[in-house]
Design a protein around this motif. Sequence first.
Motif: not given
Length: 96
Positions: A24-29
């Motif tokens: 999820q963190c990678l998707m936001v970034l």
Amino acid sequence: MKTTEIPSSSESPALRLSGRRLFQCLMVLGWTERLAAERCDMHRTQFRRAIAGTSSLPPDLSAWLLDLEAAILARPSPRKRLHDPAFQERSLSAVS
């Protein structure tokens, strides 16, 4: 949210990202697995294992990624897609 907390010498335990929360963190970034591995100076296989949940990122990288994610969420693009699931999920959890 899949994170692993390990005891450290400081007062608070260090957070270690893995699994769905890391993804999820990678998707936001807006980062791919490959780009994230390069920016974290890690081998892609090692990073892939953290995404799969069989290992986790070191506390320093976890904290750095969470800081970047928080900055993106705090100051999104004025033209961000309103129906982007990565932003919707975080918005809903912030309201709750």
